[in-house]
Motif scaffolding. Structure first.
Motif, PDB file in Angstrom:
ATOM      1  N   GLU A  94      13.166  16.786   7.776  1.00  0.00           N
ATOM      2  CA  GLU A  94      13.690  17.425   9.251  1.00  0.00           C
ATOM      3  C   GLU A  94      12.738  18.506   9.972  1.00  0.00           C
ATOM      4  O   GLU A  94      12.375  18.965  10.826  1.00  0.00           O
ATOM      5  N   LYS A  95      12.220  19.350   8.667  1.00  0.00           N
ATOM      6  CA  LYS A  95      11.378  20.271   9.129  1.00  0.00           C
ATOM      7  C   LYS A  95      10.271  20.082   9.705  1.00  0.00           C
ATOM      8  O   LYS A  95       9.631  20.406  10.714  1.00  0.00           O
ATOM      9  N   VAL A  96       9.554  18.504   9.409  1.00  0.00           N
ATOM     10  CA  VAL A  96       8.442  18.015   9.866  1.00  0.00           C
ATOM     11  C   VAL A  96       8.785  17.418  11.080  1.00  0.00           C
ATOM     12  O   VAL A  96       8.105  17.692  12.157  1.00  0.00           O
ATOM     13  N   ALA A  97       9.995  16.781  11.423  1.00  0.00           N
ATOM     14  CA  ALA A  97      10.086  16.355  12.683  1.00  0.00           C
ATOM     15  C   ALA A  97      10.353  17.241  13.614  1.00  0.00           C
ATOM     16  O   ALA A  97       9.906  17.046  14.848  1.00  0.00           O
ATOM     17  N   ASN A  98      10.627  18.572  13.478  1.00  0.00           N
ATOM     18  CA  ASN A  98      10.569  19.418  14.662  1.00  0.00           C
ATOM     19  C   ASN A  98       9.414  20.092  14.745  1.00  0.00           C
ATOM     20  O   ASN A  98       9.123  20.732  15.810  1.00  0.00           O
ATOM     21  N   SER A  99       8.217  19.573  13.897  1.00  0.00           N
ATOM     22  CA  SER A  99       7.062  20.057  14.214  1.00  0.00           C
ATOM     23  C   SER A  99       6.145  19.176  15.043  1.00  0.00           C
ATOM     24  O   SER A  99       5.122  19.503  15.639  1.00  0.00           O
ATOM     25  N   GLY A 100       6.796  17.815  15.042  1.00  0.00           N
ATOM     26  CA  GLY A 100       5.974  16.731  15.917  1.00  0.00           C
ATOM     27  C   GLY A 100       5.029  16.156  15.155  1.00  0.00           C
ATOM     28  O   GLY A 100       4.250  15.334  15.728  1.00  0.00           O
ATOM     29  N   LYS A 101       4.708  16.634  13.998  1.00  0.00           N
ATOM     30  CA  LYS A 101       3.626  16.024  13.161  1.00  0.00           C
ATOM     31  C   LYS A 101       4.018  14.622  12.338  1.00  0.00           C
ATOM     32  O   LYS A 101       5.297  14.481  12.314  1.00  0.00           O
ATOM     33  N   GLU A 102       3.040  14.010  11.996  1.00  0.00           N
ATOM     34  CA  GLU A 102       3.559  12.654  11.397  1.00  0.00           C
ATOM     35  C   GLU A 102       3.705  12.890   9.792  1.00  0.00           C
ATOM     36  O   GLU A 102       2.971  13.421   9.220  1.00  0.00           O
ATOM     37  N   LEU A 103       4.536  12.318   9.276  1.00  0.00           N
ATOM     38  CA  LEU A 103       5.049  12.350   8.046  1.00  0.00           C
ATOM     39  C   LEU A 103       5.038  11.052   7.266  1.00  0.00           C
ATOM     40  O   LEU A 103       5.231  10.149   7.537  1.00  0.00           O
ATOM     41  N   ILE A 104       4.387  11.359   5.965  1.00  0.00           N
ATOM     42  CA  ILE A 104       3.877   9.995   4.937  1.00  0.00           C
ATOM     43  C   ILE A 104       4.624  10.280   3.765  1.00  0.00           C
ATOM     44  O   ILE A 104       4.907  11.346   3.228  1.00  0.00           O
ATOM     45  N   ILE A 105       5.512   9.162   3.350  1.00  0.00           N
ATOM     46  CA  ILE A 105       6.205   9.228   2.387  1.00  0.00           C
ATOM     47  C   ILE A 105       5.724   7.965   1.623  1.00  0.00           C
ATOM     48  O   ILE A 105       5.431   7.056   1.813  1.00  0.00           O
ATOM     49  N   PHE A 106       5.702   8.438   0.323  1.00  0.00           N
ATOM     50  CA  PHE A 106       4.965   7.256  -0.728  1.00  0.00           C
ATOM     51  C   PHE A 106       6.262   6.814  -1.398  1.00  0.00           C
ATOM     52  O   PHE A 106       7.078   7.788  -2.042  1.00  0.00           O
ATOM     53  N   PHE A 107       6.530   5.434  -1.579  1.00  0.00           N
ATOM     54  CA  PHE A 107       7.826   5.011  -2.483  1.00  0.00           C
ATOM     55  C   PHE A 107       7.260   3.798  -3.174  1.00  0.00           C
ATOM     56  O   PHE A 107       6.612   2.776  -2.724  1.00  0.00           O
ATOM     57  N   ALA A 108       6.920   4.305  -4.566  1.00  0.00           N
ATOM     58  CA  ALA A 108       6.264   3.175  -5.646  1.00  0.00           C
ATOM     59  C   ALA A 108       7.595   2.381  -6.341  1.00  0.00           C
ATOM     60  O   ALA A 108       8.590   3.180  -6.313  1.00  0.00           O
ATOM     61  N   GLY A 109       7.378   1.837  -7.313  1.00  0.00           N
ATOM     62  CA  GLY A 109       8.242   1.264  -8.125  1.00  0.00           C
ATOM     63  C   GLY A 109       8.953  -0.081  -7.799  1.00  0.00           C
ATOM     64  O   GLY A 109       8.858  -0.396  -6.703  1.00  0.00           O
ATOM     65  N   ASP A 110       9.829  -0.331  -8.608  1.00  0.00           N
ATOM     66  CA  ASP A 110      10.546  -1.631  -8.513  1.00  0.00           C
ATOM     67  C   ASP A 110      11.695  -1.711  -7.452  1.00  0.00           C
ATOM     68  O   ASP A 110      12.091  -2.729  -6.935  1.00  0.00           O
ATOM     69  N   CYS A 111      12.014  -0.348  -7.134  1.00  0.00           N
ATOM     70  CA  CYS A 111      13.137  -0.463  -5.546  1.00  0.00           C
ATOM     71  C   CYS A 111      12.227  -0.049  -4.515  1.00  0.00           C
ATOM     72  O   CYS A 111      12.921   0.197  -3.515  1.00  0.00           O
ATOM     73  N   CYS A 112      11.121  -0.290  -4.385  1.00  0.00           N
ATOM     74  CA  CYS A 112      10.506   0.145  -3.168  1.00  0.00           C
ATOM     75  C   CYS A 112      10.336  -0.420  -1.745  1.00  0.00           C
ATOM     76  O   CYS A 112       9.971  -0.009  -0.848  1.00  0.00           O
ATOM     77  N   VAL A 113      11.181  -1.720  -2.137  1.00  0.00           N
ATOM     78  CA  VAL A 113      11.464  -2.500  -0.622  1.00  0.00           C
ATOM     79  C   VAL A 113      12.480  -1.968   0.058  1.00  0.00           C
ATOM     80  O   VAL A 113      12.891  -2.238   1.347  1.00  0.00           O
ATOM     81  N   GLU A 114      13.425  -1.117  -0.631  1.00  0.00           N
ATOM     82  CA  GLU A 114      14.571  -0.598   0.064  1.00  0.00           C
ATOM     83  C   GLU A 114      14.401   0.344   1.046  1.00  0.00           C
ATOM     84  O   GLU A 114      13.368   1.054   1.124  1.00  0.00           O
ATOM     85  N   GLU A 115      15.361   0.384   1.987  1.00  0.00           N
ATOM     86  CA  GLU A 115      15.416   1.507   3.209  1.00  0.00           C
ATOM     87  C   GLU A 115      15.415   2.804   2.742  1.00  0.00           C
ATOM     88  O   GLU A 115      16.193   3.046   1.548  1.00  0.00           O
ATOM     89  N   ILE A 116      14.937   3.897   3.269  1.00  0.00           N
ATOM     90  CA  ILE A 116      15.242   5.212   2.860  1.00  0.00           C
ATOM     91  C   ILE A 116      15.422   5.883   4.112  1.00  0.00           C
ATOM     92  O   ILE A 116      15.415   5.567   5.315  1.00  0.00           O
ATOM     93  N   PRO A 117      16.325   6.863   4.191  1.00  0.00           N
ATOM     94  CA  PRO A 117      17.163   7.401   4.983  1.00  0.00           C
ATOM     95  C   PRO A 117      16.403   8.523   5.944  1.00  0.00           C
ATOM     96  O   PRO A 117      17.054   9.834   6.116  1.00  0.00           O
ATOM     97  N   VAL A 118      15.215   8.461   6.151  1.00  0.00           N
ATOM     98  CA  VAL A 118      14.306   9.059   6.839  1.00  0.00           C
ATOM     99  C   VAL A 118      13.656   8.217   8.156  1.00  0.00           C
ATOM    100  O   VAL A 118      13.093   7.371   7.895  1.00  0.00           O
ATOM    101  N   LYS A 119      13.882   8.752   9.186  1.00  0.00           N
ATOM    102  CA  LYS A 119      13.494   8.054  10.469  1.00  0.00           C
ATOM    103  C   LYS A 119      12.323   8.345  10.768  1.00  0.00           C
ATOM    104  O   LYS A 119      11.731   9.747  10.557  1.00  0.00           O
ATOM    105  N   ASN A 120      11.337   7.706  11.190  1.00  0.00           N
ATOM    106  CA  ASN A 120       9.948   7.959  11.729  1.00  0.00           C
ATOM    107  C   ASN A 120       9.003   8.391  11.154  1.00  0.00           C
ATOM    108  O   ASN A 120       8.044   9.235  11.486  1.00  0.00           O
ATOM    109  N   ALA A 121       9.194   7.952   9.717  1.00  0.00           N
ATOM    110  CA  ALA A 121       8.086   8.412   8.662  1.00  0.00           C
ATOM    111  C   ALA A 121       7.201   7.096   8.441  1.00  0.00           C
ATOM    112  O   ALA A 121       7.678   6.044   8.674  1.00  0.00           O
ATOM    113  N   THR A 122       5.897   7.480   8.197  1.00  0.00           N
ATOM    114  CA  THR A 122       5.012   6.119   7.619  1.00  0.00           C
ATOM    115  C   THR A 122       5.443   6.016   6.168  1.00  0.00           C
ATOM    116  O   THR A 122       4.998   6.991   5.530  1.00  0.00           O
TER     117      THR A 122
END
Length: 363
Positions: A94-122
């Motif tokens: 949310e802090k990043v969203a307010n800045s207008g910058k692009e957020l990167i999230i890494f999701f490794a592991g066996d559950c990595c196909v699942e959705e995450i509760p963060v919008k507009n992140a790469t």
């Protein structure tokens, strides 16, 4: 090209490590035990300052969430979601969203196909299902050590083309059974409890491997086989260092002494084995289970693999034999070099991070 990146240690819970991309800039988190970290990321550490520069949020090209979402979700479908860490990470988003910058999230592991509760992140994931892929999903490789350097004395072992292809496999493969069906029911129940999509059974890969190996073994007129089939993951589960080393040596030997090696998904919809095979300079037999592979817009994956759609498993032996027959002696040697080169240039840790900026310049 050097990218300016930003992250914040205040959003990294005590006792937890950051994503490996940030290690060179937060060196206090580099594990004191160098193996296997140094084998995976040592070269990236050496070149990182030419690729990325840590800067302020205002000046950053990209913002990196400091923690891998795997820590929040857990290592498997049985794991409980860490709500406390999830809340902290959403606060960072949310802090990043307010800045207008692009957020990167890494999701490794066996559950990595699942959705995450963060919008507009790469989201850099190791796997998705092609039929459900979102525009902001980017597939990254599963990093592996350099097999040639660590196990083959720095010299790639080349194989010359024989009349019949030698197909190798060393690992877990289990036939379908009532036990697997029961475990699948339990898996679906756990997903419903967590209000998550039911998804594909984590046992599917074991069963598909078994089916493919059986077809290949029953086709001696088309292929020669070099199989070491296990009913449990010895390398990952044992605490005995000597046993782990023995299992690893057996695994590498099987790859090196084969022309083509079966590569099929595991618990998640990706195969670590794919990258290990390429690291050795061997040709994967890749079972496509609605997969997306790294850099598909750039890499012609079917050039490097014997490509088998999941529905084509009953014909896998014919497909391998056809591929082998249609390649010349020199092309067979060249392809081994090309597989190794692909891993080094794009799929190793240093190759992936060297090309990291391309994912954003193409947007």
């Amino acid at each position: 090209m050097q990218l300016s990146i930003y992250s914040d240690k205040n959003y990294l819970p005590k006792g937890m490590e950051p994503v490996p991309m940030l290690y060179p800039f937060w060196t206090e988190f580099i594990p004191s035990e160098k193996y296997p970290w140094s084998r995976l990321y040592g070269k990236y550490l050496e070149i990182s300052n030419s690729l990325f520069k840590m800067t302020s949020l205002q000046e950053a090209d990209l913002v990196v969430m400091p923690i891998n979402w795997r820590v929040i979700r857990g290592e498997s479908w049985r794991s409980k979601i860490n709500k406390e860490v999830e809340s902290l990470s959403i606060e960072f988003a949310e802090k990043v969203a307010n800045s207008g910058k692009e957020l990167i999230i890494f999701f490794a592991g066996d559950c990595c196909v699942e959705e995450i509760p963060v919008k507009n992140a790469t989201v850099f994931r190791m796997a998705v299902y092609r039929s459900k892929r979102k525009q902001n999903d980017i597939i990254m490789p599963s990093f592996t050590e350099d097999f040639v350097k660590e196990y083959l004395g720095g010299q790639m072992s080349l194989r010359h083309k024989s009349e019949k292809p030698v197909v190798g496999f060393c690992g877990l493969a289990v036939k379908d059974s009532w036990e697997k069906k029961l475990k699948t029911v339990l898996f679906h129940g756990a997903m419903l409890t967590k209000s998550l999509e039911l998804g594909v059974s984590p046992y599917k890969g074991q069963i598909l491997r078994s089916q493919a190996l059986e077809v290949l073994a029953e086709s001696p007129s088309l292929v020669n086989t070099n199989f070491i089939i296990k009913d449990k993951t010895v390398f990952l589960n044992t605490q005995d260092v000597e046993q782990r080393q023995k299992a690893r040596a057996e695994y590498v030997k099987n790859i090196v002494e084969s022309d083509y090696i079966l590569s099929c998904r595991g618990s998640a919809n990706y195969s670590i084995r794919l990258y290990e095979i390429l690291s050795c300079g061997r040709i994967p037999i890749f079972i496509d289970t609605d997969c997306v592979l790294p850099d598909e817009s750039i890499i012609d994956w079917k050039k490097y693999c014997v490509w088998i759609d999941e529905k084509e498993i009953p014909h896998i032996a014919e497909k391998v034999a056809e591929f082998h027959d249609n390649i010349s002696d020199q092309e067979f040697l060249d392809l081994q070099h090309e597989c190794r080169k692909l891993w080094k240039s794009r799929l190793s840790a240093e190759g992936f991070y060297t090309n990291f900026h391309h994912h954003f310049s193409r947007k």
